[in-house]
Design an enzyme around this catalytic site. Sequence first.
Site, PDB file in Angstrom:
ATOM      1  N   SER A  71       0.812  -1.217   0.000  1.00 25.83           N
ATOM      2  CA  SER A  71       0.000   0.000   0.000  1.00 25.83           C
ATOM      3  C   SER A  71       0.850   1.274   0.000  1.00 25.83           C
ATOM      4  CB  SER A  71      -0.947  -0.002   1.196  1.00 25.83           C
ATOM      5  OG  SER A  71      -0.222  -0.145   2.404  1.00 25.83           O
ATOM      6  N   CYS A  79      -6.749  -6.261   0.074  1.00 27.12           N
ATOM      7  CA  CYS A  79      -5.506  -6.245   0.851  1.00 27.12           C
ATOM      8  C   CYS A  79      -4.877  -4.852   0.853  1.00 27.12           C
ATOM      9  CB  CYS A  79      -4.577  -7.333   0.334  1.00 27.12           C
ATOM     10  SG  CYS A  79      -3.443  -7.896   1.589  1.00 27.12           S
ATOM     11  N   ARG A  95      -2.146  -2.423   9.434  1.00 24.34           N
ATOM     12  CA  ARG A  95      -1.387  -3.100   8.374  1.00 24.34           C
ATOM     13  C   ARG A  95      -0.613  -4.278   8.969  1.00 24.34           C
ATOM     14  NH1 ARG A  95       2.805  -0.057   6.772  1.00 24.34           N
ATOM     15  NH2 ARG A  95       2.951  -1.271   4.880  1.00 24.34           N
ATOM     16  N   ILE A 102      -2.266 -12.717   2.966  1.00 24.40           N
ATOM     17  CA  ILE A 102      -0.842 -12.609   2.671  1.00 24.40           C
ATOM     18  C   ILE A 102      -0.350 -11.270   3.226  1.00 24.40           C
ATOM     19  CG2 ILE A 102       0.894 -12.608   0.827  1.00 24.40           C
ATOM     20  CD1 ILE A 102      -1.381 -14.008  -0.925  1.00 24.40           C
ATOM     21  N   ARG A 103       0.397 -11.346   4.348  1.00 26.82           N
ATOM     22  CA  ARG A 103       0.801 -10.107   5.059  1.00 26.82           C
ATOM     23  C   ARG A 103      -0.399  -9.147   5.125  1.00 26.82           C
ATOM     24  NH1 ARG A 103       5.705  -8.759   6.211  1.00 26.82           N
ATOM     25  NH2 ARG A 103       5.518  -6.597   5.589  1.00 26.82           N
ATOM     26  N   HIS A 161      -7.354 -12.167  -0.556  1.00 33.14           N
ATOM     27  CA  HIS A 161      -7.149 -12.148  -2.008  1.00 33.14           C
ATOM     28  C   HIS A 161      -8.025 -13.167  -2.723  1.00 33.14           C
ATOM     29  CE1 HIS A 161      -3.487  -9.655  -2.170  1.00 33.14           C
ATOM     30  NE2 HIS A 161      -3.226 -10.162  -0.986  1.00 33.14           N
ATOM     31  N   GLU A 214      -8.896 -13.070  -5.658  1.00 34.43           N
ATOM     32  CA  GLU A 214      -8.380 -13.204  -7.029  1.00 34.43           C
ATOM     33  C   GLU A 214      -7.272 -14.256  -7.088  1.00 34.43           C
ATOM     34  OE1 GLU A 214      -7.749 -10.866  -4.972  1.00 34.43           O
ATOM     35  OE2 GLU A 214      -5.665 -10.231  -5.080  1.00 34.43           O
TER      36      GLU A 214
HETATM   37  N1  GLN Z   1       1.237  -5.649   3.739  1.00 32.96           N
HETATM   38  C1  GLN Z   1       0.812  -4.985   2.549  1.00 32.96           C
HETATM   39  C2  GLN Z   1       0.609  -3.505   2.769  1.00 32.96           C
HETATM   40  O1  GLN Z   1       0.771  -3.001   3.842  1.00 32.96           O
HETATM   41  C3  GLN Z   1      -0.473  -5.589   1.984  1.00 32.96           C
HETATM   42  C4  GLN Z   1      -0.215  -7.001   1.531  1.00 32.96           C
HETATM   43  C5  GLN Z   1      -1.027  -7.437   0.367  1.00 32.96           C
HETATM   44  O2  GLN Z   1      -1.621  -6.638  -0.373  1.00 32.96           O
HETATM   45  N2  GLN Z   1      -0.999  -8.718   0.120  1.00 32.96           N
HETATM   46  O3  GLN Z   1       0.279  -2.829   1.851  1.00 32.96           O
END
Ligand code: GLN
Length: 207
Positions: free
Chosen positions: A50, A80, A109, A141-142, A181, A183
């Site tokens: 982001s 995300c 985040r 994912i994160r 996600h 997608e």
């Molecule tokens: N950790 C990412 C962020 O702070 C987001 C991760 C993702 O889009 N898979 O933007």
Amino acid sequence: MTARVGVLALQGDVREHARVLTALGAEVTLVRRPGDLASIDGLVLPGGESSVIDKLSRAFEMREPIRDAIAGGLPVYGTCAGLILLADRLENPIAGQQTFGGLDITVRRNAFGGQIESFETDLVAPGSEPRFDPPVHAAFIRAPLVVEASAAVRVLATLPPAVGGGIVAVARGDLLATAFHPEVSGDTRFHELLLERIAERRVGGAR
Ligand code: GLN
């Protein structure tokens, strides 16, 4: 009429979204310049990083046009990093990080540290909405987490109580956002929601 959907293509998993949208019958535009916003009926903000998308959007002079489009009622779906970009407030931005905003939520985040930095789980849909039966199997994912949402924001999905029960999918009016996600996992239901929103606006004569 075919929906024309833009995918913000500054950074992130642009291709995965384009693939899902095309499979659902939409005409996809990769959005890189302010002019690209003129011919679309809806916009996807992809996953990625982001803070990078934020910086690039300012470098490419996309920030204000996207904010204007959101204020003007363009249907937007963020996944995300895209959810982070739609949040009015971030609990832990990096220095100087901005969002486009639009959703009255506070987002943390990288909310899942250590071992479960990336994980998959079945989600809980409040109000047992038939659309979400069978449950959404989501890949995180994160991923971010919605830590606060105003009463006007509709919660579409939460984590199961065993993983903390946090809010991971929200909607309000023309804006839709998921911390995961679909997608990537092949679930098309959220993209379908975006396309339905676009169709509703057309019926309503909004364009
Ligand atoms: N950790 C990412 C962020 O702070 C987001 C991760 C993702 O889009 N898979 O933007």
